[in-house]
Design a protein around this motif. Structure first.
Motif, mmCIF file in Angstrom:
data_model
loop_
_atom_site.group_PDB
_atom_site.id
_atom_site.type_symbol
_atom_site.label_atom_id
_atom_site.label_comp_id
_atom_site.label_asym_id
_atom_site.label_seq_id
_atom_site.Cartn_x
_atom_site.Cartn_y
_atom_site.Cartn_z
ATOM 1 N N LEU A 11 0.864 -1.177 0.000
ATOM 2 C CA LEU A 11 0.000 0.000 0.000
ATOM 3 C C LEU A 11 0.898 1.223 0.000
ATOM 4 O O LEU A 11 1.950 1.223 0.651
ATOM 5 C CB LEU A 11 -0.900 0.004 1.240
ATOM 6 N N PRO A 12 0.524 2.285 -0.715
ATOM 7 C CA PRO A 12 1.396 3.471 -0.789
ATOM 8 C C PRO A 12 1.470 4.192 0.557
ATOM 9 O O PRO A 12 0.520 4.199 1.334
ATOM 10 C CB PRO A 12 0.710 4.342 -1.852
ATOM 11 N N GLU A 13 2.608 4.812 0.815
ATOM 12 C CA GLU A 13 2.819 5.566 2.056
ATOM 13 C C GLU A 13 1.774 6.670 2.196
ATOM 14 O O GLU A 13 1.325 6.993 3.311
ATOM 15 C CB GLU A 13 4.228 6.165 2.046
ATOM 16 N N SER A 14 1.341 7.205 1.074
ATOM 17 C CA SER A 14 0.397 8.324 1.073
ATOM 18 C C SER A 14 -0.987 7.950 1.580
ATOM 19 O O SER A 14 -1.816 8.831 1.833
ATOM 20 C CB SER A 14 0.276 8.896 -0.350
ATOM 21 N N ILE A 15 -1.230 6.646 1.781
ATOM 22 C CA ILE A 15 -2.553 6.223 2.248
ATOM 23 C C ILE A 15 -2.870 6.841 3.609
ATOM 24 O O ILE A 15 -4.036 7.016 3.974
ATOM 25 C CB ILE A 15 -2.660 4.686 2.295
ATOM 26 N N GLY A 16 -1.822 7.233 4.332
ATOM 27 C CA GLY A 16 -2.010 7.833 5.646
ATOM 28 C C GLY A 16 -2.674 9.198 5.620
ATOM 29 O O GLY A 16 -3.108 9.700 6.665
ATOM 30 N N PHE A 17 -2.761 9.805 4.437
ATOM 31 C CA PHE A 17 -3.400 11.122 4.317
ATOM 32 C C PHE A 17 -4.917 11.034 4.261
ATOM 33 O O PHE A 17 -5.605 12.055 4.305
ATOM 34 C CB PHE A 17 -2.881 11.856 3.065
ATOM 35 N N LEU A 18 -5.442 9.812 4.181
ATOM 36 C CA LEU A 18 -6.894 9.647 4.037
ATOM 37 C C LEU A 18 -7.562 9.712 5.413
ATOM 38 O O LEU A 18 -8.062 8.718 5.943
ATOM 39 C CB LEU A 18 -7.198 8.324 3.334
ATOM 40 N N ARG A 19 -7.567 10.892 5.985
ATOM 41 C CA ARG A 19 -7.988 11.064 7.373
ATOM 42 C C ARG A 19 -9.475 10.774 7.614
ATOM 43 O O ARG A 19 -9.882 10.572 8.752
ATOM 44 C CB ARG A 19 -7.668 12.486 7.850
ATOM 45 N N LYS A 20 -10.282 10.773 6.551
ATOM 46 C CA LYS A 20 -11.710 10.494 6.707
ATOM 47 C C LYS A 20 -12.068 9.048 6.373
ATOM 48 O O LYS A 20 -13.232 8.654 6.484
ATOM 49 C CB LYS A 20 -12.534 11.445 5.837
ATOM 50 N N LEU A 21 -11.078 8.262 5.993
ATOM 51 C CA LEU A 21 -11.320 6.867 5.590
ATOM 52 C C LEU A 21 -11.866 6.055 6.767
ATOM 53 O O LEU A 21 -11.261 6.026 7.844
ATOM 54 C CB LEU A 21 -10.033 6.233 5.075
ATOM 55 N N LYS A 22 -12.994 5.387 6.541
ATOM 56 C CA LYS A 22 -13.623 4.580 7.594
ATOM 57 C C LYS A 22 -13.497 3.085 7.330
ATOM 58 O O LYS A 22 -13.480 2.292 8.274
ATOM 59 C CB LYS A 22 -15.105 4.948 7.724
ATOM 60 N N THR A 23 -13.389 2.696 6.061
ATOM 61 C CA THR A 23 -13.307 1.285 5.695
ATOM 62 C C THR A 23 -12.142 1.058 4.742
ATOM 63 O O THR A 23 -12.020 1.754 3.733
ATOM 64 C CB THR A 23 -14.615 0.819 5.010
ATOM 65 N N LEU A 24 -11.307 0.091 5.069
ATOM 66 C CA LEU A 24 -10.212 -0.306 4.182
ATOM 67 C C LEU A 24 -10.246 -1.818 4.028
ATOM 68 O O LEU A 24 -10.003 -2.561 4.980
ATOM 69 C CB LEU A 24 -8.862 0.137 4.749
ATOM 70 N N ASN A 25 -10.588 -2.251 2.818
ATOM 71 C CA ASN A 25 -10.701 -3.681 2.530
ATOM 72 C C ASN A 25 -9.650 -4.067 1.501
ATOM 73 O O ASN A 25 -9.769 -3.738 0.323
ATOM 74 C CB ASN A 25 -12.105 -4.005 2.010
#
Length: 292
Positions: A11-25
């Protein structure tokens, strides 16, 4: 239609910027081998599934920062241990680490998961021990330990006052059930099927006043404790294929709610007590190949 397999390896390092993300499948990404530490920045994440990511060997410590997480599914991954930081997931309600065949250790910090109600470790064949801290899981209602390599249940298990289901079936090395199990006042289902090294059931089992199902089939038990007659809510008792079982106590006649009793293939059992005639609720009695 051809089957398309997801080939992502990380997974890209930038995924951490998704501060509103509630579900990751990211389930069944069989090539996924790396989760970046930036995942700990997903402060809104409630549901994380990495099920079936068989190339994934490690979970970053930063997972402990996912303070909103309520469901975590790591089943079928290649992880060998869980990070100590997992104990910081105070809102976690369900945790599935089943079928993690390389998992050898559960950290003591797991006892800090104050909201956890379901824990599944089934088919973790390399797991030999459950930490004592499991007794601190005050919200736990379901515990699945099927087909693990555990040799005993910890004494602290008696502190799980809300536990309703305990399934330790097919734990082939399980040889000891602590007497503290009698403190599980909410326990409804106790499943110990297929534990051949288990020779004895503690007398304290008689204090499990909420128990409705008891499965002791294919265990190494030689007798049932007299206290079993105190299980007034028991509806199903399966002691089939207990080839060393030689004695059924007369107290069995006190099981006023018992509907199903299976003693099939109990080759060493020579006698059924007269008190069986008191089982007014019994609808099924299986004595196939008993005393053969």
């Amino acid at each position: 239609m051809p089957i398309v397999v997801n080939r992502i390896k990380e997974l890209p390092e930038s995924i951490g910027f998704l501060r509103k993300l509630k579900t990751l499948n990211a389930s069944h990404c069989e090539s996924l081998a790396h989760i970046p530490s930036s995942i700990g920045s997903l402060v809104s994440l409630r549901w994380l599934s990495l099920e079936g990511c068989c190339s994934l060997r490690e979970i970053p410590d930063s997972i402990g920062k996912l303070t909103s997480l309520t469901e975590l599914n790591l089943s079928g991954t290649g992880i060998e241990e869980l990070p100590e930081s997992i104990g910081s997931l105070r809102k976690l309600e369900t945790f599935d680490a089943s079928c993690c065949k390389s998992l050898t250790r559960i950290p003591g910090s797991i006892g800090s998961l104050v909201s956890l109600w379901c824990l599944s470790l089934q088919e973790c064949y390399s797991l030999r021990e459950i930490p004592d801290s499991i007794g601190k899981l005050a919200s736990l209602t379901e515990l699945y330990l099927l087909e693990t390599g555990i040799e005993e249940l910890p004494e602290s298990i008696g502190s799980l006052r809300k536990l309703e289901t305990l399934d330790a079936s097919y734990c082939e090395s399980l040889a000891h059930i602590p007497s503290s199990i009698g403190s599980l006042m909410s326990l409804r289902h106790l499943l110990l099927k297929g534990c051949p090294c288990l020779r004895e059931i503690p007398d304290s089992i008689g204090t499990l006043t909420s128990l409705t199902k008891l499965d002791l089939s294919n265990t190494g038990i030689e007798e049932l404790p007299e206290s079993i007659g105190s299980l007034r809510m028991l509806e199903t008792l399966d002691a089939s294929s207990c080839v060393s079982l030689a004695c059924i106590p007369g107290s069995i006649g006190s099981l006023v709610s018992l509907r199903c009793l299976s003693l099939s293939s109990c080759y060493s059992l020579r006698e059924i007590p007269d008190s069986i005639g008191k089982l007014a609720s019994l609808t099924k009695l299986d004595l196939f190949e008993t005393g053969d």
